[in-house]
Design a protein around this motif. Structure first.
Motif, short mmCIF file in Angstrom:
data_model
loop_
_atom_site.label_atom_id
_atom_site.label_comp_id
_atom_site.label_asym_id
_atom_site.label_seq_id
_atom_site.Cartn_x
_atom_site.Cartn_y
_atom_site.Cartn_z
N TYR A 33 0.84 -1.20 0.00
CA TYR A 33 0.00 0.00 0.00
C TYR A 33 0.87 1.25 0.00
CZ TYR A 33 -2.93 -3.60 2.20
OH TYR A 33 -3.60 -4.77 2.50
N TYR A 35 0.40 5.29 1.19
CA TYR A 35 -0.43 6.29 1.87
C TYR A 35 0.29 7.63 1.81
CZ TYR A 35 -2.94 2.48 4.27
OH TYR A 35 -3.70 1.37 4.58
N GLN A 37 0.35 11.21 4.28
CA GLN A 37 -0.08 11.73 5.58
C GLN A 37 0.15 13.23 5.61
OE1 GLN A 37 2.05 10.47 9.20
NE2 GLN A 37 0.07 10.33 10.23
N LEU A 43 -3.99 9.14 7.73
CA LEU A 43 -3.38 8.43 6.60
C LEU A 43 -4.44 8.20 5.53
CD1 LEU A 43 -1.63 5.93 8.93
CD2 LEU A 43 -0.35 7.25 7.23
N LEU A 45 -5.17 6.50 1.70
CA LEU A 45 -4.66 5.51 0.77
C LEU A 45 -4.61 6.07 -0.65
CD1 LEU A 45 -3.80 2.52 0.47
CD2 LEU A 45 -6.21 2.00 0.02
N PHE A 90 3.97 7.11 3.17
CA PHE A 90 4.27 5.85 3.85
C PHE A 90 3.87 4.69 2.96
CE2 PHE A 90 5.68 7.00 7.99
CZ PHE A 90 5.06 8.19 8.30
N PHE A 106 4.31 -0.74 8.48
CA PHE A 106 4.67 0.48 7.78
C PHE A 106 6.18 0.67 7.65
CE2 PHE A 106 0.76 2.91 7.14
CZ PHE A 106 -0.13 2.17 7.89
N GLY A 107 6.57 1.31 6.54
CA GLY A 107 7.94 1.74 6.36
C GLY A 107 8.18 3.05 7.10
N PRO A 108 9.42 3.56 7.08
CA PRO A 108 9.79 4.75 7.85
C PRO A 108 9.31 6.06 7.25
CG PRO A 108 11.67 3.94 6.63
CD PRO A 108 10.59 2.94 6.43
N ARG A 111 9.69 12.02 3.24
CA ARG A 111 9.18 13.38 3.35
C ARG A 111 9.47 14.11 2.05
NH1 ARG A 111 7.50 16.33 7.63
NH2 ARG A 111 8.13 14.65 9.04
N GLU B 40 8.10 9.39 13.04
CA GLU B 40 8.30 7.96 12.87
C GLU B 40 7.11 7.33 12.16
OE1 GLU B 40 10.83 7.55 17.05
OE2 GLU B 40 9.21 6.14 16.59
N ALA B 41 7.24 6.05 11.83
CA ALA B 41 6.15 5.31 11.19
C ALA B 41 5.13 4.87 12.23
CB ALA B 41 6.71 4.09 10.47
N PRO B 42 3.88 4.69 11.82
CA PRO B 42 2.89 4.10 12.74
C PRO B 42 3.31 2.69 13.14
CG PRO B 42 1.82 5.08 10.82
CD PRO B 42 3.29 5.05 10.53
N PHE B 87 -3.96 6.19 16.09
CA PHE B 87 -4.86 6.10 14.94
C PHE B 87 -5.65 4.80 15.00
CE2 PHE B 87 -3.45 9.60 12.36
CZ PHE B 87 -2.11 9.77 12.66
N PHE B 101 -8.37 5.14 7.80
CA PHE B 101 -7.85 5.63 9.07
C PHE B 101 -8.57 6.89 9.53
CE2 PHE B 101 -4.22 2.99 10.02
CZ PHE B 101 -3.94 2.38 8.80
N GLY B 102 -8.70 7.02 10.85
CA GLY B 102 -9.18 8.26 11.44
C GLY B 102 -8.08 9.31 11.42
#
Lengths: 115, 111
Positions: A33, A35, A37, A43, A45, A90, A106-108, A111, B40-42, B87, B101-102
């Motif tokens: 996936y 996403y 943010q 998040l 999709l 992400f 999830f990946g890191p 940005r 950071e990542a979730p 989340f 996601f919220g």
């Protein structure tokens, strides 16, 4: 296991430039996936893939394209970047559908700033 | 449609408890809870599936109320490490590929 990795970590583009974000996972996951943010938005999709060679649109697909040529990699492309695409991106992967006891990892993040 | 989380933000002192809610207008099959620290990542916390089973993870637990289409995350005796944005991600069927996601709940734990 590296898990889910993303390349690059940071990128600055000018409006109209193109780029590709790479996501790689070493967990033999079937589903992947992308996403984005944005502050206060959670998040959202963009696109997802249910297996090698398949892709599908998510909630906010406009301006993005994706490809899944290999099971372990999922590429996100921006053909002509716009300032509205400034965001943190992400990648995530999962072994099975989210309706089971499995979840997404999830990946890191990458940005991206578009000037 | 995006699930609604409440509250949007909460500040706790160490040792206090908090509840974070996640409500949906759609019938839910699964609710996934994540915590994300700044930059950071979730990180996955737990999943609840249709059936209303309550789950626990150390001092963090969650419930799923099918009738209300709502899940609640309970944090007890909060620690500084609990700070972050929480989340919920919702799935609407056993065959769901997608999570919605919220917008997140920002939790700050202070000494």
């Amino acid at each position: 296991n590296a898990g889910v990795t993303q390349t690059p970590k940071f990128r600055v583009l000018k409006t109209g430039q193109s780029m590709t974000l790479l996501c790689a996972q070493d967990m033999n996951h079937e589903y992947m996936y992308w996403y984005r943010q944005d502050p206060g938005m959670g998040l959202r999709l963009i696109h997802y893939s249910v297996g090698e060679g398949t892709t599908a649109k998510g909630e906010v697909p406009d301006g993005y394209n994706v490809s899944r040529l290999k099971k372990q990699n999922f590429l996100l492309g921006l053909e002509s970047a716009a300032p509205s695409q400034t965001s943190v991106y992400f990648c995530a992967s999962s072994y099975s559908k989210v309706g089971t006891t499995d979840t997404q990892y999830f990946g890191p993040g990458t940005r991206l700033t578009v000037l | 449609q995006q699930p609604v989380q409440s509250p949007q933000a909460v500040i706790l002192r160490e040792g206090e408890d908090a509840v974070i809610n996640c409500s949906s207008s759609k019938a839910l099959y699964s609710v996934h809870w994540y915590r994300q620290k700044h930059g950071e990542a979730p990180v996955f916390l737990m999943i609840l599936l249709k059936g209303g089973e309550q789950k626990g993870h150390e001092k963090i637990s969650a419930s799923f109320n099918e009738k209300k289409q709502q899940s609640s995350l309970y944090l007890t005796a909060s620690q500084l490490s609990y700070s972050g944005t929480y989340f919920c991600g919702t799935g609407t069927g056993a065959g769901s590929y997608q999570l919605t996601f919220g917008k997140g709940t920002k939790l700050s734990v202070i000494p």
